[in-house]
Design a protein around this motif. Structure first.
Motif, PDB file in Angstrom:
ATOM      1  N   PRO A 215     -35.248 -10.877 -17.527  1.00 35.67           N
ATOM      2  CA  PRO A 215     -35.578  -9.442 -17.663  1.00 35.67           C
ATOM      3  C   PRO A 215     -34.972  -8.843 -18.914  1.00 35.67           C
ATOM      4  CG  PRO A 215     -33.788  -9.712 -16.114  1.00 35.67           C
ATOM      5  CD  PRO A 215     -34.171 -11.106 -16.522  1.00 35.67           C
TER       6      PRO A 215
ATOM      7  N   ASN B  25     -31.363  -8.901 -13.127  1.00 32.04           N
ATOM      8  CA  ASN B  25     -32.363  -8.007 -12.509  1.00 32.04           C
ATOM      9  C   ASN B  25     -31.685  -6.787 -11.905  1.00 32.04           C
ATOM     10  OD1 ASN B  25     -34.747  -9.484 -13.096  1.00 32.04           O
ATOM     11  ND2 ASN B  25     -34.232 -10.943 -11.479  1.00 32.04           N
TER      12      ASN B  25
ATOM     13  N   LYS C 210     -30.750  -4.528 -14.761  1.00 32.15           N
ATOM     14  CA  LYS C 210     -31.963  -3.884 -15.280  1.00 32.15           C
ATOM     15  C   LYS C 210     -32.386  -2.745 -14.370  1.00 32.15           C
ATOM     16  CE  LYS C 210     -36.755  -4.808 -16.579  1.00 32.15           C
ATOM     17  NZ  LYS C 210     -37.824  -5.827 -16.664  1.00 32.15           N
TER      18      LYS C 210
END
Length: 884
Positions: free
Chosen positions: A794, A766, A769
């Protein structure tokens, strides 16, 4: 028979004799010293008298000689001797005035020696001899003579009178000197004897130490009188004094002798009494264990002896107590104790030894200790026990004892020699411990140490010692070669996962029994670990049938095992073999080669046996070179990226690139990623390689973006870089420094690595990302991914593994790809197919809804300089073979 003399009498006699000798010797010595002192003093006195007499006579005689010469050579005398008239008028008054001295007289003679003018006393005194007078006239020299007896000794000398105007002697001056009168004026002692002589001193009597002779220097110009003097003095007066002194010493010595004798008698009596008491006390100490000693308070050596005996008594009591304790310990000790004499015979044993051996005490006492053990036996180190005790005084180690029934008992024995203060051997003492139980425990421990607990086979430690010993024997020419066989069950993990580890252990036990039965004899089989086994099969030199015998015995490399009451399963296994000494010279080399052969069997599809050959050896050497050079290549940043384009299957538009690691070595040349990536993973270098590639992407990505504005660059990362957050930190640092826009990157993680620890990397995914970097799952479809896990990740893209693309003509693979496409559509994920090489594959993928792909149909991986000259759209070319 010698008459006994008491100690008291011996001391008295000895002290008396010593005192008598001492006093007599002292008196004699003092008398001798007195004589020497008297002689020395007498000699010094004579030397003083010598100086006095010599000075006086020399001065007086020289003065008279000078006066005679002065008168004789005066003009008055010359005139009188040459004038025949009136000579008495002026010569007589002259001589009378001169002769007023009573000690000497002068007379004048003519040139023939006749009286010319003489004194009235001339007739009463001795006259110089006619020969001396005649010689004086002829030689014009002084002539002297000595006349008379002691008390009236006259020295006469004639002095020639010469004148410048005369050719010969004008006359003679005759002078007489009363020497005794001259000596009287010196106040010499009455007993001092003075002898006088003219000429040589040998004319005087030599009286040794009691005399002193010397020459009187009587000389004036050319005139000289050779007068010799000898003085002597008796020493009887001094001798009397010495005798009186000796007498006084003898009286004092007698008094001292009497006093000391009385003291010696009393002292010896007291000393004798104290010594008798000391002897009595000593006798009691020797015969009685407890003695009370009254101290002696004199403070001398005997008192010290009493104190020493008191100390001996105390030590004797302590020793007695220790002996009692030692005796009790000797009898009650758990260890057996054996004492032998200097001849090696048993002197004493305790109950523990009798209990161990089964003998009675009477059967051992006085018998040779060889009944129990061989003193000259050699221990485990090859050392002779008896020689060790004789040279070192002790020996300690393991040996065997013999019971009454001649059974051997393992014992731990410590032997020490016994010696007296003169180092004479008194025998030996041995402490023996029965170690039968210890040996049993050691045997059990040895089984635990060298035995595998699951199968009952020897373990790897037993194998190592066996092979080491076999190699040493072969090197010494005591054995032949052998084959080392590595064996590994195939897919035991499936059994463990499906039926549990306990059932898996049962499979291992059954497999171990199968190998024991099937392996050709003779052999040695051990369990290395898990489902791995090692077998050692002996061979003879030039045995070409070893491979055939082993292959025939092992059958089809499969074995049916029982998984339950009514359930069986066919298990296969793989094996790798290497021979000693054909293939290796050391154990470690042989293990590596056999293990490599086993690995080759697994890589070749399992359920097979691989014999080491040149090809496998070459692979091993190649891998060794890779392992040696790869770390340096990583440090020197020799790993570099090349880029394979990702295109739109519809029109060939370039949509991105994947960075692939490459390595070119100066010695090895171009090294395939299939080689060095596996080595890097085994050596833990894959993370460092990823970081090196990422450093180069920071430089290359902006250049690629300038050429292909919408293209993103993908790179592969290992899960460990995710687990320790290094990759997220590195990307964040690049973005903050402005070196790289993370939105231009795609990070690819393999499906198998990602699914192992989702919870550990989800937060970091995450975070990555959030930096703008897209996430892709590489080689998707090879593993069994959990859809629930996949849904929570993700991710942006799935990359279909090339194995599915290659087999799209297979309906089952088509179904897999359709499923992946359906999953991606459901999860709104992009899909890229890998390994597109044929136009048929491109068309089939488009039919299934996949619009992006990588493969040789469009472009092979190329370096950066070629990437920058690629067109925006790549035309498909069904020439995949040229890229292979």
């Amino acid at each position: 028979m010698t008459q006994a003399v008491s100690l008291h009498e011996q001391i008295s006699r000895k002290l008396s004799a010593i005192l008598a000798y001492y006093i007599g010797g002292t008196a004699a010595l003092i008398f001798l010293l007195a004589l020497l002192g008297i002689g020395y003093f007498h000699k010094k006195q004579l030397e003083q008298y010598e100086a006095l007499v010599a000075t006086k006579l020399s001065a007086e005689l020289t003065a008279v000689l000078r006066e005679s010469d002065s008168v004789g050579n005066s003009t008055v005398v010359w005139t009188g001797l040459t004038d025949s008239v009136g000579r008495e008028i002026y010569l007589k008054p002259l001589l009378e005035r001169i002769n007023k001295n009573s000690s000497h007289q002068m007379d004048l003679l003519d040139y023939r020696g006749r009286d010319y003018i003489v004194t009235p006393k001339a007739a009463q005194t001795p006259r110089l001899s006619a020969q001396a007078i005649q010689k004086t006239i002829e030689t014009s020299t002084v002539q002297a003579e000595l006349y008379g007896e002691p008390g009236q000794r006259i020295l006469l000398f004639a002095l020639p009178i010469s004148a410048p105007f005369a050719d010969g002697v004008l006359g003679l001056m005759l002078t007489s000197i009363n020497l005794d009168e001259e000596l009287k004026n010196l106040n010499l002692p009455a007993d001092l004897e003075v002898d006088l002589a003219l000429g040589s001193p040998t004319k005087l009597e030599d009286k040794g130490l009691l005399t002193q002779w010397f020459s009187v220097p009587v000389r004036f110009e050319k005139f000289k009188i050779p007068l010799q003097v000898n003085i002597a003095r008796p020493i009887w007066s001094w001798m009397s004094l010495a005798l009186v002194l000796v007498a006084v010493l003898l009286v004092a010595g007698y008094w001292l002798f009497t006093t000391l004798s009385q003291w010696a008698t009393q002292f010896s009596k007291t000393m004798t009494q104290r010594i008798r008491r000391l002897v009595d006390v000593t006798a009691k100490v020797a015969s009685q264990p407890d003695v009370e000693i009254e101290p002696d308070l004199q403070g001398d050596e005997i008192s010290e002896m009493f104190a020493a005996i008191q100390s001996i008594v105390l030590r004797q009591r302590q020793t007695h107590q220790k002996l009692l304790v030692s005796s009790r310990v000797f009898e009650t000790a758990a260890e057996a104790i054996l004492i032998t004499d200097s001849d090696g015979c048993v002197a004493d044993v305790n109950e523990a030894l009798l209990k161990i051996t089964g003998y009675q005490r009477s059967e051992l006492m006085g018998k040779p200790a060889g009944l129990l053990y061989k003193f000259n036996e050699v221990d485990s180190d090859g050392q002779n026990i008896g020689a060790a005790v004789r040279s070192c005084g002790e020996w300690r180690g393991e040996t065997y004892f013999l019971t009454r029934e001649q059974d051997r008992i393992p014992v731990m024995m410590a032997v020490s020699s016994l010696a007296d203060s003169r180092h004479r051997n008194l025998g030996n003492v041995a402490i023996i411990s029965d170690i039968r139980q210890i040996k049993q425990v050691e045997h059990q421990l040895r089984q635990l140490i060298y035995q595998d607990q699951l199968t009952g086979l020897p373990n790897y430690r037993a194998f190592s010692e066996l092979v080491d010993q076999k190699i040493r024997d072969i090197e010494r020419g005591k054995g032949d070669g052998f084959v080392l066989l590595f064996i590994d069950l195939d897919y035991l993990k499936h059994v463990n996962d499906s039926y549990g580890h306990e059932q898996g252990d049962q499979v291992i036990i059954q497999f171990a029994k199968y190998l024991q039965d099937k392996l050709p004899q003779p052999h040695f089989l051990c369990r290395r670990s898990g489902d791995e086994f090692i077998a050692v099969i002996e061979t003879s030199p030039g045995d070409a049938s070893a491979k055939e015998r082993l292959t025939s015995a092992m059958g089809s490399l499969g074995h049916t095992v029982s998984l339950g009451p009514d359930l069986t399963h066919r298990m296969s296994f793989s094996a790798g073999a290497a021979a000693y000494p054909e293939h290796a010279k050391t154990v470690q080399e042989l293990l590596v080669l056999a293990d490599s052969a086993l690995l080759f069997s697994k890589e070749a599809g399992r359920s097979r046996m691989t014999w080491l050959n040149a090809d496998i050896v070459a692979r091993i050497q190649r891998r060794h070179q890779l392992e040696m050079r790869l770390p340096e290549a990583v440090r020197q940043r020799e790993i570099y990226p090349i880029y394979q384009a990702e295109v739109d299957l519809r029109d060939g538009q370039v949509t991105g690139f994947e960075a692939l690691a490459r390595w070119r070595d100066d010695e090895l040349g171009d090294v395939s990623p299939a080689e060095f990536i596996a080595v890097a993973e085994d050596m833990g270098l894959i993370d460092q390689i990823t970081e090196v590639l990422l450093e180069k992407l920071v430089i290359d990505t902006p250049l690629i973006r300038e050429r292909f504005a919408d293209a993103k660059v993908a790179f592969n990362v290992s899960p460990r870089l995710l687990s320790d957050r290094r990759i997220a930190q590195r990307l964040k640092a690049y973005r903050e420094s402005g070196e790289l826009d993370c939105a231009n990157l795609v990070m690819e993680v393999t499906e198998s690595d990602l699914m192992q620890d989702v919870s550990g990397v989800l937060d970091q995914l995450n975070e990555i990302k959030a930096l703008g970097t897209e996430l892709a799952i590489d080689d998707f479809g090879q593993q069994y991914s959990s859809l629930s896990r996949l849904a929570n990740m993700p991710i942006h893209k799935l990359k279909i593994d090339s194995s599915f693309v290659f087999a799209l003509r297979d309906e089952s693979n088509v179904k897999v790809v359709d499923s992946i496409m359906a999953l991606a559509k459901t999860m709104n994920l992009q899909v890229t197919a890998e390994g597109v090489e044929q136009e048929y594959q491109r068309q089939k993928l488009l039919e299934m809804g996949c619009t992006r792909a990588q493969g040789f149909l469009f472009a092979k991986p190329v370096p950066l300089d070629l990437v920058l000259v690629l067109p925006q759209k790549l035309i498909p070319q069904d020439t995949a073979a040229q890229w292979r």
